[in-house]
Design a protein around this motif. Structure first.
Motif, PDB file in Angstrom:
ATOM      1  N   ARG A  16      12.921   0.657 -11.718  1.00 20.70           N
ATOM      2  CA  ARG A  16      13.324   1.075 -10.537  1.00 20.70           C
ATOM      3  C   ARG A  16      13.645  -0.129  -9.391  1.00 20.70           C
ATOM      4  O   ARG A  16      14.065   0.180  -8.301  1.00 20.70           O
ATOM      5  N   LYS A  17      13.326  -1.156 -10.040  1.00 22.65           N
ATOM      6  CA  LYS A  17      13.252  -2.485  -9.269  1.00 22.65           C
ATOM      7  C   LYS A  17      12.554  -2.389  -7.858  1.00 22.65           C
ATOM      8  O   LYS A  17      13.002  -2.715  -6.880  1.00 22.65           O
ATOM      9  N   ILE A  18      11.138  -1.766  -7.922  1.00 20.59           N
ATOM     10  CA  ILE A  18      10.298  -1.604  -6.948  1.00 20.59           C
ATOM     11  C   ILE A  18       9.059  -2.766  -7.125  1.00 20.59           C
ATOM     12  O   ILE A  18       8.366  -2.517  -7.815  1.00 20.59           O
ATOM     13  N   SER A  19       8.800  -3.352  -5.906  1.00 18.69           N
ATOM     14  CA  SER A  19       7.761  -4.393  -6.008  1.00 18.69           C
ATOM     15  C   SER A  19       6.401  -3.594  -5.976  1.00 18.69           C
ATOM     16  O   SER A  19       6.394  -2.479  -5.292  1.00 18.69           O
ATOM     17  N   GLN A  20       5.524  -4.195  -6.473  1.00 14.14           N
ATOM     18  CA  GLN A  20       4.169  -3.836  -6.140  1.00 14.14           C
ATOM     19  C   GLN A  20       3.894  -3.397  -4.698  1.00 14.14           C
ATOM     20  O   GLN A  20       3.312  -2.720  -4.190  1.00 14.14           O
ATOM     21  N   GLN A  21       4.390  -4.571  -3.850  1.00 14.67           N
ATOM     22  CA  GLN A  21       4.229  -4.355  -2.338  1.00 14.67           C
ATOM     23  C   GLN A  21       4.826  -3.157  -1.850  1.00 14.67           C
ATOM     24  O   GLN A  21       4.052  -2.705  -0.753  1.00 14.67           O
ATOM     25  N   LYS A  22       6.091  -2.819  -2.331  1.00 10.90           N
ATOM     26  CA  LYS A  22       6.513  -1.581  -1.899  1.00 10.90           C
ATOM     27  C   LYS A  22       5.896  -0.426  -2.228  1.00 10.90           C
ATOM     28  O   LYS A  22       5.714   0.619  -1.334  1.00 10.90           O
ATOM     29  N   VAL A  23       5.376  -0.385  -3.437  1.00 13.97           N
ATOM     30  CA  VAL A  23       4.551   0.806  -3.959  1.00 13.97           C
ATOM     31  C   VAL A  23       3.376   0.943  -2.972  1.00 13.97           C
ATOM     32  O   VAL A  23       2.895   2.016  -2.491  1.00 13.97           O
ATOM     33  N   SER A  24       2.569  -0.429  -2.720  1.00 16.27           N
ATOM     34  CA  SER A  24       1.429  -0.481  -2.060  1.00 16.27           C
ATOM     35  C   SER A  24       1.833   0.247  -0.558  1.00 16.27           C
ATOM     36  O   SER A  24       1.156   0.953   0.057  1.00 16.27           O
ATOM     37  N   TYR A  25       2.933  -0.281   0.062  1.00 19.74           N
ATOM     38  CA  TYR A  25       3.341   0.302   1.401  1.00 19.74           C
ATOM     39  C   TYR A  25       3.412   1.916   1.430  1.00 19.74           C
ATOM     40  O   TYR A  25       3.049   2.672   2.191  1.00 19.74           O
ATOM     41  N   ARG A  26       4.257   2.320   0.461  1.00 22.85           N
ATOM     42  CA  ARG A  26       4.455   3.591   0.247  1.00 22.85           C
ATOM     43  C   ARG A  26       3.124   4.691  -0.176  1.00 22.85           C
ATOM     44  O   ARG A  26       2.938   5.775   0.292  1.00 22.85           O
ATOM     45  N   THR A  27       2.047   3.935  -0.778  1.00 28.05           N
ATOM     46  CA  THR A  27       0.942   4.597  -1.362  1.00 28.05           C
ATOM     47  C   THR A  27      -0.394   4.303  -0.356  1.00 28.05           C
ATOM     48  O   THR A  27      -1.267   5.133  -0.440  1.00 28.05           O
ATOM     49  N   HIS A  28      -0.211   3.219   0.313  1.00 28.75           N
ATOM     50  CA  HIS A  28      -1.506   2.603   1.063  1.00 28.75           C
ATOM     51  C   HIS A  28      -2.628   2.160  -0.083  1.00 28.75           C
ATOM     52  O   HIS A  28      -3.990   2.447   0.292  1.00 28.75           O
ATOM     53  N   ILE A  29      -2.292   1.989  -1.255  1.00 27.26           N
ATOM     54  CA  ILE A  29      -3.036   1.311  -2.343  1.00 27.26           C
ATOM     55  C   ILE A  29      -2.794  -0.024  -2.143  1.00 27.26           C
ATOM     56  O   ILE A  29      -1.518  -0.429  -2.169  1.00 27.26           O
ATOM     57  N   SER A  30      -3.839  -0.904  -2.405  1.00 29.05           N
ATOM     58  CA  SER A  30      -3.617  -2.412  -2.184  1.00 29.05           C
ATOM     59  C   SER A  30      -2.778  -2.737  -3.434  1.00 29.05           C
ATOM     60  O   SER A  30      -2.892  -2.107  -4.592  1.00 29.05           O
ATOM     61  N   PRO A  31      -1.971  -4.006  -3.283  1.00 25.53           N
ATOM     62  CA  PRO A  31      -1.549  -4.336  -4.284  1.00 25.53           C
ATOM     63  C   PRO A  31      -2.234  -4.909  -5.400  1.00 25.53           C
ATOM     64  O   PRO A  31      -1.990  -4.902  -6.804  1.00 25.53           O
ATOM     65  N   VAL A  32      -3.329  -5.596  -5.193  1.00 21.73           N
ATOM     66  CA  VAL A  32      -4.345  -5.999  -6.105  1.00 21.73           C
ATOM     67  C   VAL A  32      -4.827  -4.889  -6.889  1.00 21.73           C
ATOM     68  O   VAL A  32      -4.731  -4.755  -8.020  1.00 21.73           O
TER      69      VAL A  32
END
Length: 79
Positions: A16-32
């Motif tokens: 879906r061409k979604i970065s970990q950063q974007k998933v992090s933003y949407r979920t409030h789960i850290s990229p790490v």
């Protein structure tokens, strides 16, 4: 740990061409933490898995293995 879930998460996110950063933003789960999930180093708890599924717009069952899916289908059908 479980690399099946992590592989599914990584593949879907990349598809879906979604970065970990974007998933992090949407979920409030850290990229790490997301990276740890993807690499199979830790497993998300149920609450975080629900947030990830919503962020990636897939049903929660997407991340379950076949046996787990069948169990939840039967459980849902019984109710």
């Amino acid at each position: 740990m479980n690399t099946v879930l992590g592989d599914k998460l990584r593949e879907l996110r990349r598809e879906r061409k979604i970065s970990q950063q974007k998933v992090s933003y949407r979920t409030h789960i850290s990229p790490v933490q997301l990276s740890r999930y993807e690499n199979g180093k830790t497993m998300p708890n149920f609450h975080n898995l629900v947030k990830i599924a919503k962020a990636l717009e897939v049903p929660l069952e997407y991340f379950l293995e076949d046996e787990e899916r069948e169990f939840f289908r039967k459980l849902h059908a019984a109710n």
